[in-house]
Structures are given as structure tokens and as C-alpha cells.
Design an enzyme around this catalytic site. Structure first.
Site, mmCIF file in Angstrom:
data_model
loop_
_atom_site.group_PDB
_atom_site.id
_atom_site.type_symbol
_atom_site.label_atom_id
_atom_site.label_comp_id
_atom_site.label_asym_id
_atom_site.label_seq_id
_atom_site.Cartn_x
_atom_site.Cartn_y
_atom_site.Cartn_z
ATOM 1 N N ASP A 25 0.857 -1.185 0.000
ATOM 2 C CA ASP A 25 0.000 0.000 0.000
ATOM 3 C C ASP A 25 0.896 1.239 0.000
ATOM 4 O O ASP A 25 2.110 1.142 0.192
ATOM 5 C CB ASP A 25 -0.872 -0.050 1.262
ATOM 6 C CG ASP A 25 -2.052 0.912 1.207
ATOM 7 O OD1 ASP A 25 -2.354 1.425 0.118
ATOM 8 O OD2 ASP A 25 -2.672 1.142 2.260
ATOM 9 N N GLU B 263 2.607 4.860 -4.163
ATOM 10 C CA GLU B 263 2.545 5.729 -5.356
ATOM 11 C C GLU B 263 3.882 6.450 -5.643
ATOM 12 O O GLU B 263 4.113 6.718 -6.818
ATOM 13 C CB GLU B 263 1.424 6.763 -5.200
ATOM 14 C CG GLU B 263 0.032 6.190 -5.317
ATOM 15 C CD GLU B 263 -0.337 5.274 -4.158
ATOM 16 O OE1 GLU B 263 -1.039 4.277 -4.386
ATOM 17 O OE2 GLU B 263 0.094 5.549 -3.030
ATOM 18 N N ASP C 260 -8.760 3.720 -2.507
ATOM 19 C CA ASP C 260 -9.680 4.136 -1.444
ATOM 20 C C ASP C 260 -10.961 4.732 -2.012
ATOM 21 O O ASP C 260 -11.116 5.954 -2.137
ATOM 22 C CB ASP C 260 -8.987 5.135 -0.519
ATOM 23 C CG ASP C 260 -7.804 4.501 0.199
ATOM 24 O OD1 ASP C 260 -7.752 3.270 0.263
ATOM 25 O OD2 ASP C 260 -6.930 5.242 0.681
#
Length: 799
Positions: A405, A408, A483
Site C-alpha cells: 500500500d 505511489e 480508497d
């Protein structure tokens, strides 16, 4: 026509006259008098690479996206020098390059235009950043449609849209919000019932404009790097997608349990809470194969540690969950807490593995543990070190999967939500700034994680999931769409995102069922689970801030609907596993938008909701509250309503009445759909029977079923079972032929054959030309036969 003077005025530069060319094996290079070089490489007859440079030479040719084992080799290549253009011809297409300005156009062999440059390649020198902003513009024809580009939160057909590719932690994103977590700079064009693809392999921030700024112009550009793109000719969309997927790579088969139902929340802790969730699934008889631990399982959010207060003995806990069929998946983020007592930090510091700013200090940013440094996963030495860190989690404790997670990479408390652009990266020996490496950071983290999990899970198969990804990430990891929010609009978005990801090469994808942010109503959760079981990756996940989101957080009716649809997914596991096998073997997407299924039917070009699950099941979710029916389009062909077995002729929009515990599902006539008995987890039951739902069709239809040991690598040694079924329906008979390949002997010895839609009463049955005795009354009432699995031909004869 835009003149050269106008271009100069705009600040854009462009190639001038071609002065020479050379041809070496599969590549043709063209040189202009202003030092532009175009290198055209024919990889396959329908796959051509176009690479431009403005400096008179090419930089090192390196790509993280391209799979080194991709198929290449062509049947025919001819270069001719005409008066006004050069022509490169293969056995599929002709490419003409204008001598005056290097603009190019591509035709099929009948001289029908497929794609042509508007301005073509042009660029703008960026003195502020160094290098060029590289641009490409193509002429777009009236009626042309565009698809692909990964998980964009917008309608399936991208015509009229302008989109941005920059991996971004976009919490609670909205419809049409740009950019999102993933970067897949690949699109499919469809015009005159012919498809082509463009893959713009550039990891800088990129943009795509599909006739948004100018009505008949499609353009794409990047804030640095090369104009480097691959043209793929179909003419079928299937050809484009399979070629692109082969080019950027395919995963290996996941373990079958990874295709089961997964449950996640931020966060399940302490151990007693996780055990309660596990026990409740078994008590309610809702199948579940995996439970996830979010960041709270760690000691102060330090990766590769455990909070011993919450989880005093993780090895024992993981083993006890495994005894009850649950696999444990844990989260691992890239941010490493700055803490001199923390072993991961100490090692990385000693070995100089963290990303640095341009003037030398380590990149520092705040994430969950507080101030962190971040490993440079673009360095192969760092990836190898990172892979080694998984030994304890996987080998010793028994964790079965890892969830990456925040990669990015996400950074808190800064306006751009990520690294400063001056951070330096190794980029596998091609040093660069974060401007170039940003979009592939998450993929390289997932790659390092995958190699670690694979090494320590062996002889079992690895399971990895990532939030951020660049084209090609599918080789290492599954993914989810980030999300999302518990709203009906997000249910609509999830449906389209999964179709788009599937035709963008990333098949093993799902959404957070029910929505991550906020709290769904029971109705929304039920409708989402009804869709989510038809996505390759199937996981409920929520932030937990707003209440619980397990199936039992709602009323009995929602619990029953959840059970019914999760049961259906478990029954369809052999069908889903076969879909996955076709994806990894042939690059066939697991979910197919209607336009992919039948691009020649113009009615499919703007459909968003309906999709084909595998090759033979049509699914249409209910996307509005209080709906007990909906309009939907049935694609051309013959179909059966899954719930009622009623026959339906396709090629039209119809109204479907439905119930709260159903969504519209249709099965293609002639199909054979394999089903397992319902299990609470993969491998729970030994069973002696495989159900085959046989749907009658006048004419022929082929179905396949792939099986193996469900984990491990014996399938690579030929220990698999691949069944090819051919049905041939006539007015008063049905013939089912079976051909088997592979050395794997399945655990069952019989088929339960459910006959659906037979238009005649049965007079006689032959198996391999021998009369088969059957109870006429039972067959008439039950509509099924039990037969030994070894047959090669089943012949059902009508009265």
C-alpha cells in the site's frame, strides 16, 4: 492545415525534411536535417514500435514495462522509397512516412486508413526542467471510440475525455477525478469496426486527449523522456489486447485460494478480534479464504515487525487460522521509520539503500510511522535486499500473501502528496530524477515483494497485491482500485474500472467491496457483493471508522444474499480458474466489456454496465437503490437467463425484472459451465463429482475447463487437466464430445451433467457408442445425468 510558422509561434518544434534512412534487419531509421531520428522497429507483423529522438542519437533503450520474453518475429517486411514517402510493409499493415515532415500514416493491406498523424511528433524544449516535453497528435475520425488507460473513474468509452497519468494517493476519489493510483498509458481505438492499440511507454507524467480540446484530434504527451510508442493492429479488439498483454507480460497462476473471498478492514486487532471474525464466517457458513492485517499489526507501524501486545505469538495464530482454512495476508508499506534501533532502518542506512535528494541527504517524508526514509526499489541490489526481508513473515510465521500500500509513493503533509521531484533513483543503472521514476516506484516495490514472497513461499505460489502500478505490473502482482467510497456512484465506477483494467492487461483486479470510506447501507453492500463476486479479485475492505462492514454488520437478508453470491463464486471456481489460465496463456482478459465481445455491433460501443465474465457468462449489476429491475443490452447470440433457464435471443435492449437477491445473469447457449460443490474454503472438501451445466444450442459451441493441484508448480511439468468440450445441438439430438490433455488426475471420478434448454424429450442416451441405461422419470424430473468422467462422446437422442 497548421503551418510551420504557426508551430514556431506556439513554441513547438517539429521534424523537418528526411535526408536519409537505413534499414537493419527489423528496424528502419530515418534522419532529418534538424537531427530528428525516427526508428521504426517491426516486432510482429501487427506490432510496430516508433521511437523518436531530437538530439541526433538515442539514449540507452530500457523499459520496466516490456516483458523480455514477449513474442516477436514477423513474416514479411519490405521497405520501399516512393516519390513523397517511404513505405514499410508487413503481412498485416503498410506504414507510410512522409519525406517532407516525417508525418506517418498506417493502412491495412486494402489501403483503408487505420491511423494517421495530424501534426504527428512535435516537442517543446523545457529549459526549466531540462529535456523536452514530447508530443504526438493523431487525426481522429468521426465515430471513432477509445478504450483502455487502466482504472480511470469515468465512462468506458473515453471519447471527449482528457486524462492524466501520475500515480497519486487519491483518497475518496470522485467520478472523473484525475489522476488516480495507476498508470497504464495504453489505449484502444475503434473505427469502421476495426481496432488498433497505442502503448506510449513513457514513465514521466503523461496526458491523453481524446478529441477533448479539438474535435477530430487525439493527442498524448509527456513531461520528459522519449516519444516512444507501440502501434498494435487488430483488427479485432481481442487481437489488440492479447498482443499488448503479451508485450507487457502476464502473471503466473495464483493459488486457487487467492480467487476465493477475502475479508479486510483497517484494522483487525488484537488477535481475539481477528479470531472472532474468522469464527463468525464459519458459524454463518459464508465461505472465506483470506483475512488481512492492516498497519496496526506492526510495532509502531514499522514494517516487518509485530505488535506483541496485540499479537503475542503470530506464528501460533497464523497456524490456528490456517487449520480453519484461513490464509493470513499482511500489509507492507514503503516508508521505513527513522529509528536507529529498528533493524530494517539500520540495515538500509548502513548499505545506503534509501532514496536521496539531489543535493545528497536522504529523502525524508511523513507516513504512518512518522518520519521515514524510503528504499530505492529501482536499484536491483535494493530489490534483492527487500526480497530477503520476507523470510520471517513467510517462511517462519506462515503468512501466505503480502499487500503493498502507499506505494505511489504517498507522503503526508506535503501539497503534492508524494516525493519532491528532485529525488534521485538508480533506475537499474540509468540514473534519473523522481520525475521519471515516480510512476514505476510502486511497480518496482511490488516486484521486489513478489520475488521475496515467491522465494520463501516455495514450493507454493506467491500472492501479492499492490495499490500503485505501471504497465507491466501484472507480471508481479494483483491490484485493487484504492480508497473508494460507499456510494452508489462508486459501485458504478467499480464496475467500469474492472472492465477497463481487464482490457488494459491487468486482469487480477478488484475494488473494495462496500466502499472503503464511509458506511454502506445494507442494500448497497448487497448490490456490491453481487457485483464483486464476478471480479477476478474479490475482497471486502473498509476503513472501519464508520462502523463494521462484515456481512453480519447488516440484517439477515443481507447475510443471506452475501452467502448466496459468495457460494456462487465458490461453485464457479473451476470456471474462474480456467478464465485465469486463458489470461496467462493467451492474454485473454477475464472480464470483457460488450464492445470487446462484439465490436461490430455499434450498440456495444457506449455500453458501460454489462460485461462478459470469462467467455460465456453475461453479468449486469444493479447500480441504483430500490431497483427491482433494469434495462440492459443482451449482445447478439443466444442466451439463457441463469436464474430461470429461459431462452433469450440477443442483439436488443430489454427490461429485466429482478429481485433483491438476484442480479441479471445470462449464460451463452451451447456453453458448458463447470461447478464445484460449495466449500467454506478452497480445499476443505474432497468430492467425487464435477457438475457440468450444459446449455443447449442449435449448432456448435466449445467450452474448456483447466484444473491442476490448485497450488504449487507441478502444472509447469504437465501435471494439469485441460478438458475441451464441444457441444453440437440438432433438432432432436445433442452431442457432447470431450478431449483431455495433461497428466493431472482430478480427485473426482464422475460428472453430474445438468441439461438445460433441451427442446425435446429424451428417448435414448449413448456414451462412446454404448447404450446408457437411465431412469426416465428421474431424468425428466431432475434434468441431470451422473456419468463416469472418462468418456469421449455423449449422444443424447430425442423422441
Amino acid at each position: 492545415m497548421i503551418t510551420n510558422t504557426e508551430l514556431e509561434y506556439k513554441g513547438d518544434l517539429y521534424p523537418t525534411k528526411i535526408v536519409s534512412y537505413d534499414h537493419e534487419v527489423d528496424s528502419v531509421s530515418f534522419y532529418t536535417d534538424n537531427s530528428v531520428i525516427l526508428k521504426v522497429t517491426v516486432l510482429r507483423d501487427s506490432l510496430i514500435r516508433f521511437r523518436f529522438t531530437t538530439k541526433g542519437y538515442f539514449s540507452n533503450d530500457f523499459s520496466y514495462a516490456i516483458d523480455k520474453s514477449h513474442t516477436h518475429g514477423y513474416n514479411f517486411l519490405e521497405v520501399t522509397d516512393e516519390d513523397e514517402y517511404y513505405q514499410i510493409k508487413t503481412s498485416k499493415v503498410k506504414c507510410k512516412i512522409q519525406k517532407i515532415d516525417m508525418r506517418l500514416s498506417i493502412f491495412d493491406l486494402n489501403d483503408c486508413i487505420i491511423l494517421e498523424d495530424e501534426l504527428g511528433f512535435h516537442w517543446e524544449e523545457s529549459y526549466e526542467l531540462g529535456g523536452n516535453i514530447v508530443k504526438m497528435s493523431k487525426t481522429s475520425k468521426d465515430g471513432e471510440c477509445f478504450y483502455g488507460l487502466g482504472d480511470k473513474a469515468t465512462q468506458l468509452n473515453l471519447k471527449g475525455k482528457r486524462l492524466e497519468n501520475f500515480a497519486t494517493d487519491q483518497y475518496a476519489f470522485q467520478k472523473d477525478q484525475e489522476p488516480l493510483y495507476k498508470v497504464v498509458p495504453f489505449y484502444i481505438g475503434l473505427h469502421n469496426k476495426k481496432s488498433y492499440g497505442i502503448f506510449f511507454d513513457n514513465t514521466f507524467r503523461t496526458y491523453f486527449d481524446f478529441c477533448h480540446e479539438r474535435r477530430n484530434v487525439t493527442s498524448y504527451w509527456a513531461e520528459g523522456g522519449e516519444m516512444n510508442y507501440y502501434f498494435i493492429y487488430g483488427p479485432q479488439m481481442e487481437d489488440v489486447v492479447t498482443t499488448y498483454t503479451d508485450l507487457t507480460g502476464k502473471p503466473e497462476l495464483p493459488p486457487l485460494w487467492a480467487l476465493g473471498y477475502h475479508q479486510c478492514k483497517w484494522s483487525y486487532y488484537p488477535e481475539s478480534n481477528l479470531k472472532e471474525v474468522a469464527a463468525k464466517f464459519r458459524e454463518l457458513k459464508i465461505p472465506c479464504d483470506a483475512l488481512y492485517l492492516d498497519i496496526d499489526y506492526m510495532e509502531g507501524f514499522r514494517c516487518f515487525t509485530w505488535n506483541k501486545e496485540y499479537f503475542p505469538d503470530p506464528k501460533r495464530m497464523v497456524a490456528e487460522l490456517a487449520e480453519d482454512g484461513f490464509k493470513t495476508v499482511v500489509i507492507i508499506d514503503p516508508g521505513i521509520k527513522i529509528d536507529k534501533e529498528y533493524f530494517v532502518y539500520k540495515e538500509a542506512l548502513e548499505k545506503d539503500y534509501f532514496c536521496k535528494r539531489a543535493d545528497g541527504p536522504y529523502m525524508k517524508g511523513k507516513v504512518w510511522p512518522g518520519e521515514c526514509n524510503f528504499p530505492d526499489y529501482t536499484n536491483p541490489v535494493v530489490r534483492e535486499w527487500w526480497a530477503g526481508l520476507f523470510k520471517e513473515l513467510i517462511s517462519d510465521i506462515g503468512v501466505k500473501g503480502v499487500w503493498n500500500d502507499m506505494n505511489e509513493p504517498a507522503v503526508m503533509e506535503v501539497p503534492n502528496k508524494t516525493f519532491p521531484m528532485d529525488v534521485r533513483h538508480d533506475y537499474d543503472g540509468n540514473p534519473c530524477s523522481h520525475r521519471k521514476a515516480h510512476n514505476i516506484y510502486g511497480t518496482q516495490m511490488a516486484r521486489a515483494t513478489y520475488h521475496g514472497v515467491k522465494r520463501f513461499a516455495y514450493p507454493k505460489r506467491p500472492f501479492v497485491i499492490t495499490r500503485s502500478a505501471y504497465a507491466g505490473a501484472q507480471r508481479y502482482s494483483s491490484s485493487w482500485t484504492g480508497d473508494n467510497i460507499a456510494t452508489w456512484e462508486h459501485l458504478w465506477i467499480a464496475n467500469i474500472q474492472m472492465q477497463r483494467m481487464s482490457i488494459s492487461g491487468m486482469g487480477f483486479t478488484g475494488s473494495d467491496i462496500g466502499g472503503f470510506a464511509e458506511q454502506p447501507s445494507g442494500e448497497l453492500y448487497a448490490r456490491w457483493i453481487q457485483l464483486g463476486v464476478f471480479h477476478p479479485f474479490c475482497r471486502t475492505h473498509s476503513s472501519g471508522d464508520h462502523g463494521d462492514q462484515e456481512p453480519w454488520a447488516f440484517d439477515e437478508e443481507v447475510i443471506d444474499i452475501t452467502r448466496k453470491f459468495v457460494n456462487l463464486r465458490y461453485q464457479l471456481l473451476p470456471y474462474l480458474y480456467t478464465m485465469f489460465w486463458q489470461y496467462i496463456e493467451q492474454g485473454i482478459p477475464m472480464l470483457k466489456p460488450l464492445v470487446y465481445f462484439d465490436q461490430e455491433d455499434i450498440q456495444t460501443h457506449y455500453r458501460n454496465d454489462e460485461f462478459i465474465f470469462g467467455n460465456q457468462i453475461l453479468v449486469c449489476p444493479i447500480l441504483e437503490p430500490n431497483a427491482l429491475g433494469r434495462r440492459m443490452y443482451i449482445p447478439r447470440g443466444d442466451w439463457y437467463n441463469y436464474w430461470t433457464n429461459e431462452y433469450c435471443k440477443g442483439g436488443k435492449e430489454i427490461w429485466i425484472d429482478t429481485k433483491f437477491d438476484e442480479i441479471p445473469i445470462f449464460v451463452k447457449a451451447g456453453s458448458i459451465i463447470p461447478k464445484y460443490p460449495v466449500q467454506q474454503y478452497v480445499g476443505e472438501l474432497e468430492f467425487d463429482e464435477l457438475s457440468l451445466d450444459v446449455y443447449y444450442k442449435l449448432g456448435k459451441e466449445k467450452s474448456v475447463v483447466y484444473e491442476d493441484a490448485q497450488d504449487g508448480y507441478d502444472y509447469k511439468k504437465g501435471r494439469y487437466s485441460f478438458l475441451s468440450f464441444q457441444t453440437n445441438g440438432k433438432n432432436n439430438e445433442l452431442i457432447v464430445q470431450v478431449h483431455k490433455e495433461g497428466k493431472y488426475d482430478t480427485q473426482y471420478s464422475k460428472y453430474k451433467i445438468n441439461l438445460i434448454g433441451l427442446p425435446f424429450a429424451i428417448k435414448a442416451i449413448q456414451i462412446d457408442n454404448v447404450e446408457f441405461l437411465f431412469d426416465r422419470e428421474t431424468l425428466k424430473k431432475e434434468s441431470y445425468l451422473i456419468v463416469d468422467k472418462g468418456f469421449t462422446a455423449l449422444h443424447i437422442i430425442g423422441e
